[in-house]
Write an enzyme that holds these catalytic residues in place. Structure first.
Site, PDB file in Angstrom:
ATOM      1  N   ASP A   1       2.150   7.261  -7.774  1.00  0.00           N
ATOM      2  CA  ASP A   1       2.141   5.818  -7.522  1.00  0.00           C
ATOM      3  C   ASP A   1       3.390   5.241  -8.144  1.00  0.00           C
ATOM      4  OD1 ASP A   1      -1.455   5.214  -7.898  1.00  0.00           O
ATOM      5  OD2 ASP A   1      -0.244   5.899  -6.211  1.00  0.00           O
TER       6      ASP A   1
ATOM      7  N   GLU B   1       2.419   7.978  -0.630  1.00  0.00           N
ATOM      8  CA  GLU B   1       1.126   7.524  -0.139  1.00  0.00           C
ATOM      9  C   GLU B   1       1.274   6.668   1.106  1.00  0.00           C
ATOM     10  OE1 GLU B   1      -2.179   7.617  -1.143  1.00  0.00           O
ATOM     11  OE2 GLU B   1      -1.619   9.296  -2.429  1.00  0.00           O
TER      12      GLU B   1
END
Lengths: 390, 595
Positions: free
Chosen positions: B178, B203
């Site tokens: 992330d 992602e």
């Protein structure tokens, strides 16, 4: 205290102030400059963005739950982001886009293309916005207006001709022309006033010609009394038109704008004139907002030159305007005497790092929520609190 | 073509956890080992049997890399090491190593003590697991073994979060975990150099989101609090000690100062001590502003925010309290909640995710009445506000990251292919790159071109240059160079034949082929030679053909004509081993002439 730059402090100030001025405020940083925004369903918008490569992309975005759920439920949802539902590139730069309500389609007028094109929005199987077909018509880059029954009125950019097309059968119903009152030929901008009545606005003079699409004939015209205005400001001006019918898809069912439709025209010299169509001999509100768009510096498509005006879907006495600078203005246009500024959204300027920015487009959502975009690639969704004294 | 294989572990469409298997150059690497917070059974852990149906996993996985301390990225690690039995190397940044065990322990407590689960890892498991972790520093190259190299880059997002660059041989991959591309109040923005990996893995959820700006979310927070205290209400903010607490405190302090507010604001003792320590330890991981502040004084020495005392719970009037734990599942925050919930003037702001079963989760689902173990029920009349402060990249951020590191391919995990076609097209249009979208549990194969670096001996280069008049190499017109590939240890060198022989300690032997043609061609031998010369020159326009003393020569090929005027002519064609092709060609050519 914490060390801050003065830029930060300015921004912080504006945000602290905004707590009292806005109920909700959301800001989104896009990759590209958003040029047009249209509502495609009660919780989704379609936007046209100018990509670096010069191509235009259309994005279908879900509005964040914090904006779409009822205020009582707003606390329990945390999503305040835009979600990309589908996207695609158009064949040529988009001059005007309209949504075909309930069909998951959009209709676009592209630069230097004849007729208009229809694109399909994404489906369960694919998130691509793809070209479906086109509507044939000899006009190059026409301006469009749609009504609820899939009638499209197209006007030519430099002539006085217009056609009415029935999209259901993709056929031109008829073609007509409006005689020119000026020496210079100039195009008309179309806008539906009600299901069967369309207004054609002369871009140079602001004169409105009313046309009944069912009866296929023109049934009246009126012009703004421009003599009363700012004679000192000599020079060519362009006009644009908007009606309360444009908000038919809005979520506020109140006011049933169909019954007493209103029409507004605005000029690049700041004129703003509102008419009630039941009596067009006298304007409901004649005013000048005191701002000017320099036409010379915005050569290009029609829509980049004229201001964008919209009626509030909840309150016809409120009209918003943008395109003169980096702000969006909301005015009370109930009558000429009561004309005043109700609110100014100056959020876009705060983000442009000292460079002048310009609001490219805006639209009303519901309950004083407006969505606006500027040429610094930001898009804002803001719900303003009107001044106490309106 | 050498390939890179990616398998996101996890079945169906679940997006709650990250655990990706990467195979390249004969190495298997596990990227993150997250736990799914929505499930209470085995489904919360990745299905490790995929890696090896039976038998020790350690021999299959060369290393595990953890990107940051969020449980959906590291929650299954103790299970993987202590219960499944992985004993290989585990890498993460220093802050992650320090903070992950705290979150794991908190989560373990909730699962076991509050929800009474069995077959969960123990506190000792967590400790043992962390002992196996090797901490890495940013931008430091770490050799996992002779061939596998990894390097961590700053990812923003949370303290200690990193993006990892992984290399085996000449193939490389960047895994983002992330990350966040815009700096905020306490962390900087992600950064990576132009490392040009073969593959960038990120992602997909972020790619289809356009995030509301941080400033607006902070505005919401301040607005809600201000409105509540204005009407005399009390605001409870349950936080994790090492989550957003510091950021929110800073935010509130600044606002209170500017607006000259007198309403008391408190933080639970212990909340900031812990945080203080970690921030001091990892000061280089925070942004410039925080660092400057810290240098001056203690980051948590606030003017308007004071330590809380339980006795204040019943104080009349407005106040704001930051208390742990974050999901209202125990301790002080729950205690305060029970007291304040029945008053509709009060407010609770939940800034984080809540596990199923906690009071926080119930409250966020609109529960109006909460029942506790001792039959005590609490009516929830207070206003509940759910806010997200997490700093994630979005559609624009991904494009920026691609621009920074310039990968040859892009992969977006945890998404549905049908929902990503537009992004795929965009990436193709803008960067001319392929974008892959593997489904969970399915393997995706990315082909990469492998470059094998070779040394070339100077002598060989000089000879080549001379031959081609020092013309620089042109990829569109490759030129043939003869040499010998000598492999010594792990290096490879292209050498001149003589040097190679010396290197190998052998004598050079030359092989020369000779063939004789008989031709009927009356006239002097020199005339025949001229005819042959003409033929050869016509056919071999690009070659240097010359006639010297009766012999035609092209490279090492020699053609000599002998014989008297009336007799048959003997044409001797000979060539070096190196010019086999050319020699055969000329021989063939001359044969045709003979007829």
């Amino acid at each position: 205290m914490f060390l801050k730059d003065s830029d930060d402090e300015d921004e912080d100030e504006w945000f602290y102030d905004s707590i009292k001025r806005y109920k909700q405020l959301r800001m989104f940083d896009f990759e590209n400059i958003i040029q047009q925004i249209e509502l495609s369903d009660p919780s989704t918008i379609c936007v046209v963005g100018k990509h670096k490569s010069g191509k235009h992309e259309v994005l279908e975005l879900s509005l964040p739950e914090k904006l779409t759920v009822a205020p009582s439920h707003e606390g329990l949802v945390k999503n305040s982001d835009l979600k990309l539902k589908s996207g695609g590139f158009t064949v040529a730069p988009v001059v005007q886009m309209k949504v075909l309500w309930n069909q998951r389609r959009i209709i676009v007028s592209e630069k230097d293309q004849t007729g208009v094109a229809i694109y399909n929005l994404g489906s369960a199987n694919s998130d691509l916005i793809t070209r479906f077909g086109s509507v044939t018509c000899e006009f190059v880059t026409p301006l469009m207006a749609l009504n609820n029954q899939d009638f499209v009125l197209l006007t030519a950019t430099t002539q006085r001709d217009f056609v009415v097309i029935d999209l259901a059968v993709n056929a031109i119903l008829y073609k007509l022309s409006i005689d020119s009152t000026n020496e210079t030929e100039c195009g008309l901008e179309p806008s539906f006033v009600s299901e069967n009545l369309a207004a054609l606005c002369d871009r140079n003079s602001g004169s409105i010609f009313l046309h009944d699409v069912r009866a296929s004939k023109t049934c009246g015209n009126f012009s703004p009394a421009t003599q009363n205005f700012n004679e000192s400001r000599v020079g060519r001006k362009l006009w644009t038109v908007k009606t309360t019918y444009c908000n038919k898809k809005s979520l506020s069912s109140a006011h049933g704008g169909v019954n007493n439709p209103k029409l507004g025209i605005a000029s690049t010299m700041g004129d703003l004139v509102i008419y009630d169509l039941r009596n067009t001999s006298v304007a409901v509100c004649e005013s000048n907002i005191g701002k000017v768009i320099d036409i010379q510096s915005h050569t290009g498509d029609f829509y980049s030159q004229v201001p964008v005006i919209n009626f509030s879907p909840d309150d016809e006495t409120q009209v918003s305007s943008s395109g003169f600078d980096g702000n969006v203005y909301v005015y009370n246009v109930s009558c000429t005497e009561k004309f005043k500024t109700v609110f100014v959204h100056d959020g876009h300027i705060k983000q442009s790092d000292g460079v002048n920015c310009r609001v490219t487009s805006h639209m009303w959502y519901q309950e004083n929520i407006v969505i606006s975009a500027a040429d610094n690639s930001w898009l804002h969704c803001w719900q303003f609190i009107p001044d106490a004294l309106s | 073509m050498p390939e890179i294989k990616i398998t996101p572990l996890g079945a169906g469409q679940d997006v709650g956890r990250s655990c990706i298997l990467l195979s390249m150059g004969g190495k298997n690497i596990m990227l993150d080992c997250g736990m799914h917070m929505g499930f209470n059974d085995e489904r919360r852990f990745p299905d490790f049997t995929y890696i090896a149906p039976d038998g020790p996993l350690t021999s299959y996985i060369d290393c595990v890399i953890i990107s940051h301390f969020h449980l959906d990225h590291c929650g299954a690690l103790p299970y993987f090491t202590e219960m499944v039995g992985y004993t290989g190397p585990i890498y993460m940044t220093h802050p992650t190593k320090a903070i992950a065990p705290i979150l794991l322990e908190d989560m373990r407590k909730v699962a076991v003590e509050r929800k009474g689960e069995s077959n969960f890892f123990t506190s000792q498991n967590i400790k043992d697991c962390m002992k196996k972790v090797v901490a890495v520093t940013l931008h430091q190259s770490v050799m996992v073994d002779g061939h596998l190299e990894i390097k961590a880059y700053y990812a923003g997002h949370v303290l200690g979060a990193a993006m990892f660059w992984i290399r085996v041989g000449s193939q490389s991959v960047v895994y983002t975990g992330d990350y966040n591309m815009t700096p905020d109040r306490h962390l900087g923005a992600a950064w990576i150099d132009k490392c040009r990996p073969d593959l960038l893995i990120s992602e997909s959820t972020y790619a289809t989101t356009i995030r509301d700006s941080k400033r607006c979310r902070e505005r919401d927070f301040l607005k809600k609090i201000h409105e509540c205290v204005d009407r005399g209400g009390k605001v409870l903010i349950p936080v994790f000690a090492l989550g957003r607490a510091q950021e929110l405190c800073i935010l509130l302090e600044t606002y209170w100062e500017r607006m000259n507010l007198k309403v008391p604001v408190y933080f639970a003792v212990g909340l900031t001590e812990k945080a203080n320590n970690y921030y001091k330890m990892f000061i280089t991981w925070t942004n410039q502003k925080i660092r400057k502040t810290f240098v001056q004084r203690n980051m948590f020495d606030f003017k308007h925010i004071k330590p809380f005392d339980k006795a204040y719970i019943d104080n009349p009037g407005a106040m704001v309290v930051f208390a742990t734990p974050g999901m209202l599942h125990a301790g002080l925050s729950l205690q305060i909640f029970k007291k304040w919930a029945p008053n509709e003037n009060n407010m609770v702001i939940m800034p984080g995710f809540c596990v199923v079963g906690t009071v926080g989760h119930k409250v966020l689902n609109g529960a109006k009445k909460i029942e506790f173990e001792n039959r005590q029920t609490v009516e929830v009349k207070m206003s509940v506000q759910y806010m997200s402060f997490s700093a994630h990249a979005d559609a624009k951020g991904i494009m920026q990251l691609i621009q920074y590191c310039q990968p040859k391919n892009v992969m977006l995990v945890h998404g549905e292919a049908a929902k990503m076609e537009f992004l795929k097209e965009k990436i193709k249009k803008e960067f001319d790159l392929e974008c892959y979208m593997p489904a969970n549990g399915e393997t995706c194969v990315v082909s990469t071109s492998m470059t094998i670096p070779l040394d070339v001996s100077l002598k060989l280069l000089k000879t080549e240059a001379q031959k081609h008049n020092s013309l620089p190499p042109d990829p569109k017109r490759p030129r043939v160079m003869h040499g010998v590939l000598v492999m010594k240890d792990s290096s490879m060198c292209l050498m001149d034949v003589d040097d190679a022989c010396k290197e190998a300690g052998i004598n050079r032997h030359l092989v020369r082929f000779t063939s004789t043609l008989r031709m009927e061609d009356p006239g002097p031998a020199s005339k025949t030679a001229e005819k042959l010369l003409h033929l050869i020159k016509t056919r071999l326009k690009d070659w240097h053909v010359q006639l010297t003393e009766g012999s035609i020569s092209v490279e090492s090929v020699l053609v000599k004509v002998e014989g008297s005027e009336e007799e048959q002519k003997n044409v001797y064609v000979s060539w070096d081993n190196q010019d086999e092709e050319l020699g055969s060609y000329i021989l063939g050519l001359l044969k045709t002439m003979g007829h």
